[in-house]
Every structure is written in structure tokens, then in C-alpha cells.
Write an enzyme that holds these catalytic residues in place. Structure first.
Site, short mmCIF file in Angstrom:
data_model
loop_
_atom_site.label_atom_id
_atom_site.label_comp_id
_atom_site.label_asym_id
_atom_site.label_seq_id
_atom_site.Cartn_x
_atom_site.Cartn_y
_atom_site.Cartn_z
N CYS A 151 4.53 1.34 -2.58
CA CYS A 151 5.91 0.96 -2.25
C CYS A 151 6.89 2.05 -2.65
O CYS A 151 7.58 1.95 -3.68
CB CYS A 151 6.32 -0.36 -2.87
N THR B 228 1.47 -0.21 0.98
CA THR B 228 2.17 -1.49 0.83
C THR B 228 1.24 -2.65 1.18
O THR B 228 0.23 -2.47 1.87
CB THR B 228 3.38 -1.56 1.78
N CYS C 31 8.84 -1.45 4.00
CA CYS C 31 9.46 -1.35 2.70
C CYS C 31 10.83 -2.03 2.76
O CYS C 31 11.77 -1.47 3.33
CB CYS C 31 9.60 0.13 2.35
P1 FAD Z 1 -4.13 -4.17 -5.47
O1 FAD Z 1 -3.44 -5.35 -4.90
O2 FAD Z 1 -3.49 -3.46 -6.61
O3 FAD Z 1 -5.60 -4.64 -5.87
C1 FAD Z 1 -6.61 -3.77 -6.33
C2 FAD Z 1 -7.66 -4.65 -7.03
O4 FAD Z 1 -8.83 -3.86 -7.29
C3 FAD Z 1 -7.17 -5.17 -8.38
O5 FAD Z 1 -7.28 -6.57 -8.40
C4 FAD Z 1 -8.10 -4.51 -9.40
O6 FAD Z 1 -8.39 -5.35 -10.50
C5 FAD Z 1 -9.33 -4.21 -8.57
N1 FAD Z 1 -10.12 -3.06 -9.05
C6 FAD Z 1 -9.67 -1.88 -9.52
N2 FAD Z 1 -10.71 -1.07 -9.85
C7 FAD Z 1 -11.84 -1.76 -9.56
C8 FAD Z 1 -13.23 -1.45 -9.69
N3 FAD Z 1 -13.65 -0.28 -10.18
N4 FAD Z 1 -14.11 -2.39 -9.31
C9 FAD Z 1 -13.70 -3.59 -8.79
N5 FAD Z 1 -12.40 -3.92 -8.66
C10 FAD Z 1 -11.48 -3.02 -9.05
N6 FAD Z 1 4.31 -3.82 -0.81
C11 FAD Z 1 4.99 -4.36 0.24
O7 FAD Z 1 4.42 -4.56 1.32
N7 FAD Z 1 6.31 -4.69 0.14
C12 FAD Z 1 7.00 -4.56 -1.02
O8 FAD Z 1 8.18 -4.88 -1.08
C13 FAD Z 1 6.31 -4.02 -2.15
N8 FAD Z 1 6.95 -3.87 -3.33
C14 FAD Z 1 6.26 -3.47 -4.44
C15 FAD Z 1 6.92 -3.40 -5.65
C16 FAD Z 1 6.25 -3.04 -6.81
C17 FAD Z 1 6.98 -2.97 -8.11
C18 FAD Z 1 4.85 -2.75 -6.74
C19 FAD Z 1 4.09 -2.40 -8.00
C20 FAD Z 1 4.19 -2.79 -5.53
C21 FAD Z 1 4.88 -3.13 -4.36
N9 FAD Z 1 4.25 -3.17 -3.11
C22 FAD Z 1 4.93 -3.65 -2.01
C23 FAD Z 1 2.91 -2.54 -2.94
C24 FAD Z 1 1.76 -3.52 -2.88
O9 FAD Z 1 1.79 -4.43 -3.94
C25 FAD Z 1 0.43 -2.75 -2.87
O10 FAD Z 1 0.50 -1.75 -1.88
C26 FAD Z 1 -0.74 -3.68 -2.57
O11 FAD Z 1 -0.87 -4.64 -3.60
C27 FAD Z 1 -2.04 -2.90 -2.38
O12 FAD Z 1 -3.13 -3.74 -2.28
P2 FAD Z 1 -4.57 -3.26 -2.80
O13 FAD Z 1 -5.48 -4.43 -2.59
O14 FAD Z 1 -4.90 -1.95 -2.24
O15 FAD Z 1 -4.36 -3.04 -4.36
#
Ligand code: FAD
Length: 419
Positions: free
Chosen positions: A166, A312, A346
Site C-alpha cells: 500500500c 495491495t 489505493c
Molecule cells: P499478508 O496478508 O501479509 O499474508 C501473508 C501471510 O503469510 C501471513 O499470514 C504470514 O503469517 C504468512 N507467512 C509468512 N511467512 C510464511 C512462511 N514462511 N510460511 C507460511 N506462512 C508464512 N491494501 C489495499 O488493497 N487497500 C488498502 O487501503 C491498504 N492499506 C494498507 C494499510 C496498511 C497500514 C498496511 C500494512 C497494508 C495495507 N494494504 C492495503 C496492503 C494489504 O494489506 C496487503 O497488500 C495484503 O495483505 C497482501 O496480502 P498477502 O496475502 O500477500 O500478505
């Protein structure tokens, strides 16, 4: 000695965050008979986009968390551990206890690593002496407390080098804090600066004019190419590496009363040190199909993948059905049908009640969900705030994580040929 390897799992998903649960739901819905396993160490799942609103007192922190067990789709297995090594040439992963799991297809979605340790002094400073970050669940409420308490002094906001998840979140924290100070008539006594390691306010230029109006309204001192390099919490000073007028970088130390830090972000260690990593450490996928460039049994989505989209939830919502379609095609021996256009979004919370809704794909191409007469994303609107506060959390919990692909139908190759 490693444990004996059992029958391969049809689809092994690493990470049960936004992308991992969404893709599990999308695959399970399409083909319920497949054996799907999610490897995820955390018992708690977070809706991170809500943390910006927690930091502004709009959401309670509890609204942004649920138990992982309640979100893993019925019929999908959850292993509560993490992967410590990837062995894609053997179609295996190694778990924390040293045992291995074999798979027919791997979907990697372990997100990214917030690299707090990369800034000397930062970890120890967080959560006291006016040092905060909306990038941590437990600290977002502290942001709101500090914002309410600050009556005068200097408030700093930082943004590290891209890519970060984000990209707008550091400036969202700034606008919502400044909006509170504006409404409380405190802006005359609070000096605001935005230290941005990048050279522009936002990567897609169409949104910059609307954002600049708020930068001026909040009398923000914009400092580009200024990167946080150290912090002294007790002394309340932050050190930046800044490009001077002569083009040379020099270190500048500034006192603060409040600082909101967005940490540097990198691929998780287990990914960076694996054969899956590309040159910058992210999982090296094809931008359109999200299949690994070298290992055809591997897909990646979410923050960990190398595709140059905005990292995101909005991107993961569109990526999950694409990966679901394409991995089933690999299992069936068909060519990959679905393509991802780089969509990310965003919602820039420029004031309480108004949002500039950036929605764009690869190359900064604008990809608005709604027609301009309904919602012009380049302008601050109440409609976009309503969407973020009321609708997007429901679209997340009830749609995306349940395989109901609202606003996320994948573009299929056949449809493209016809068009
Ligand atoms: P995550 O949701 O972070 O999940 C990754 C998972 O993998 C975690 O549960 C972790 O425990 C697990 N993991 C890590 N390593 C391992 C391993 N070795 N083995 C097994 N599991 C593992 N997005 C939007 O669309 N709109 C917004 O307005 C927005 N605002 C945001 C504001 C903030 C402050 C933040 C921090 C993020 C924001 N985002 C927003 C971004 C969004 O939250 C992320 O892009 C999204 O959560 C990504 O998803 P993901 O599954 O890739 O990662």
C-alpha cells in the site's frame, strides 16, 4: 534425518493471509475434490487496510482481525506451521520441524517482511516517546492516541524506498492526522514534514494534483529523496539521508514530537534465499499468468510476487481467480487461460470522510471500477470514503475470502480472442 515423504498434496498454499485464503477459496470452489492444504503459522488473520482507519480513530482494532480457523474454507486443510525452505526442483517444501511436504502444485503467498531492524534504533523506539506506525496492528491505536494528544510541535511522516505494501499508506497517515489537527485549529502550532525516499508524491501522476491540494492545505514540508536511516526514541530525533542541492546525499538529524514510520520492506527470508527468488528477492513470476518463470508447478500472488503491480489486497483480490484458473489448467494439461492486468488500488484518505481512489494497472494505466459520473477517482469524494469504510471490509470478509469473486472476475484468454 528427514521424515518419509507421503503422497503429494494437489495444491499446497504457503501463507494464509489475504492472498492465500482467497486463492484457497477460489480453487476449492472451482474443484471441490482437490486436496488443498494451507501452511500458515498465525492463529489470527488481519485485514490490514483497516489499520489506516484504526490510526485515525475510525475503526476499533478488533474490526480488523479474525481467527484463521474461521476463515480457512471448509474442506481445506490448515497446517499451523511455516515453511523454512522451498525445494521447487523436487516439488517439496520443508517445514519448521524439518519435515517435508510434496505437492503437485505450489501457490506461494507468504506476503513480505517489514524490515524494522534495517533502521538502527527503530524497533526499540516504537510504541513510546511519540514513535508509531500504522504498519503494526498493536501500534495503530497508539497513532490515534498521539494524534489526539499533540497540541503543538513537529510531526514527521516517513516513506521508505519502493516497493512497499500500500504505497499510499504513509501519506494516508499524514492526511488523516493533519485533518484532525486542522479541525482542532492546531495547524498553526504543528509543523508537518513528509520524508519520502522516492522522488514523487504518488507513482501515478493523475492523482497527484488532488493530493497536492491537501499537501498545501496541511502546510506540509515535502522532502523528496529523504530516507530515514536512524532514530533515537528517547532523544526524540530522527536522522535522514537527504539529497542536497548539489545532488550529494548528506545526513540530517531532526528533532520530533511525533513520528509515523513506514518501515523498509523486503521479500521474506525463506523466499529471498530460495531458487524461487528473482534478482530483487521477490518470487519471479510471469506478470500476466502469475506462473513462476522457471518452475511450471509454482504460482505466486500477493505481496511476495515480482509482478510490478501495487502491493495491495485489491491486487490479491484480482490475482486469486487468475491463479485458480491457471493452476487448474496446469493440472489438466491445458494452456493457461487467465491473465492479470496489474490492477491494484489505493484509497487515499485525504480527510475524514473523503478519499482520492487510485485504481490502476501495469504501466500506471487507470482502471476505474466505476464510471466517472458515479465516482471520479482523481478527485476527493465521499462515495469513495463510503466504499472504503462500509463496503470494502464486507467485500473482503464475505466475498474475497469465500471465493465469491465480486469485482474480480478473471479475464480469460478465450474472451480476449473473441474481443
Ligand atoms: P499478508 O496478508 O501479509 O499474508 C501473508 C501471510 O503469510 C501471513 O499470514 C504470514 O503469517 C504468512 N507467512 C509468512 N511467512 C510464511 C512462511 N514462511 N510460511 C507460511 N506462512 C508464512 N491494501 C489495499 O488493497 N487497500 C488498502 O487501503 C491498504 N492499506 C494498507 C494499510 C496498511 C497500514 C498496511 C500494512 C497494508 C495495507 N494494504 C492495503 C496492503 C494489504 O494489506 C496487503 O497488500 C495484503 O495483505 C497482501 O496480502 P498477502 O496475502 O500477500 O500478505
Amino acid at each position: 534425518m528427514t521424515a518419509p515423504v507421503a503422497k503429494p498434496i494437489d495444491v499446497l498454499i504457503v501463507g494464509g493471509g489475504s492472498a492465500g485464503i482467497a486463492v484457497a477459496a477460489s480453487v476449492h470452489k472451482r474443484r471441490p475434490g482437490l486436496a488443498i492444504t494451507i501452511i500458515e503459522p498465525s492463529e489470527t488473520h488481519y485485514y490490514q487496510p483497516g489499520w489506516t482507519l484504526v490510526g485515525a480513530g475510525v475503526f476499533t482494532p478488533e474490526r480488523t482481525r479474525r481467527s484463521t480457523v474461521d476463515l480457512v474454507p471448509k474442506g481445506v486443510e490448515w497446517l499451523r506451521t511455516s515453511v523454512r525452505q522451498f525445494h521447487p526442483e523436487a516439488n517439496e517444501v520443508e517445514l519448521q520441524d524439518g519435515s517435508r511436504r510434496r505437492y503437485r502444485l505450489l501457490v506461494a503467498a507468504p506476503g513480505l517482511k517489514l524490515d524494522w531492524e534495517a533502521i538502527p534504533g527503530l524497533s526499540a523506539a516504537l510504541g513510546q516517546n511519540g514513535v508509531t506506525s500504522n504498519y503494526r496492528y498493536d501500534l495503530a491505536p497508539y497513532t490515534w492516541r498521539l494524534v489526539q494528544e499533540l497540541k503543538s510541535g513537529r510531526a514527521l511522516f516517513t516513506q521508505p524506498p519502493m516497493p512497499i505494501k500500500c504505497a499510499g499508506a504513509p501519506q494516508k497517515a499524514l492526511y488523516l492526522s493533519a485533518d484532525h489537527w486542522f479541525r482542532q485549529n492546531r495547524l498553526n502550532n504543528i509543523e508537518i514534514a513528509f520524508h519520502n525516499a522516492g522522488a514523487v508524491l504518488f507513482g501515478v501522476k493523475d492523482y497527484v494534483p488532488a493530493l497536492m491540494e491537501y499537501v498545501r492545505k496541511y502546510r506540509t514540508d515535502l522532502r523528496f529523496e529523504s530516507r530515514l536511516v536512524a532514530i533515537d526514541g528517547r532523544g526524540r530525533t530522527a536522522t535522514f539521508s537527504e539529497k542536497g542541492a548539489d545532488g550529494e546525499a548528506a545526513e540530517v538529524t531532526r528533532p520530533f514530537d511525533f513520528i509515523h514510520v513506514c518501515p523498509p520492506q523486503v521479500a521474506p527470508d525463506a523466499v529471498r534465499d530460495s531458487p524461487l527468488a528473482g534478482p530483487a528477492g521477490w518470487i519471479d513470476v510471469d506478470d500476466a499468468t502469475l506462473q513462476h518463470k522457471r518452475f511450471e508447478t509454482v504460482f505466486a500472488l500477493g505481496d511476495v510476487c515480482s509482478a510490478p503491480n501495487a502491493k495491495t489486497v485489491a491486487a490479491a483480490r484480482k490475482q486469486a481467480p487468475v491463479v485458480a484458473e491457471n493452476l487448474l489448467a496446469v493440472l489438466d494439461g491445458r494452456s493457461l487461460p487467465a491473465v492479470y492486468d496489474g490492477y491494484g488500488s489505493c484509497p487515499l484518505t485525504v480527510e475524514r470522510g473523503k478519499i482520492v481512489l487510485a485504481e490502476f494497472g501495469y504501466g500506471g494505466k487507470l482502471l476505474p471500477t466505476f464510471p466517472t459520473w458515479m465516482l471520479d477517482g482523481t478527485k476527493p469524494t465521499r462515495a469513495a470514503w463510503f466504499l472504503k469504510e462500509r463496503m470494502l471490509p464486507e467485500i473482503y470478509w464475505q466475498g474475497m475470502l469465500k471465493g465469491r469473486e465480486w469485482l474480480a472476475a478473471p479475464a480469460l484468454a478465450r474472451a480476449r480472442e473473441v474481443a
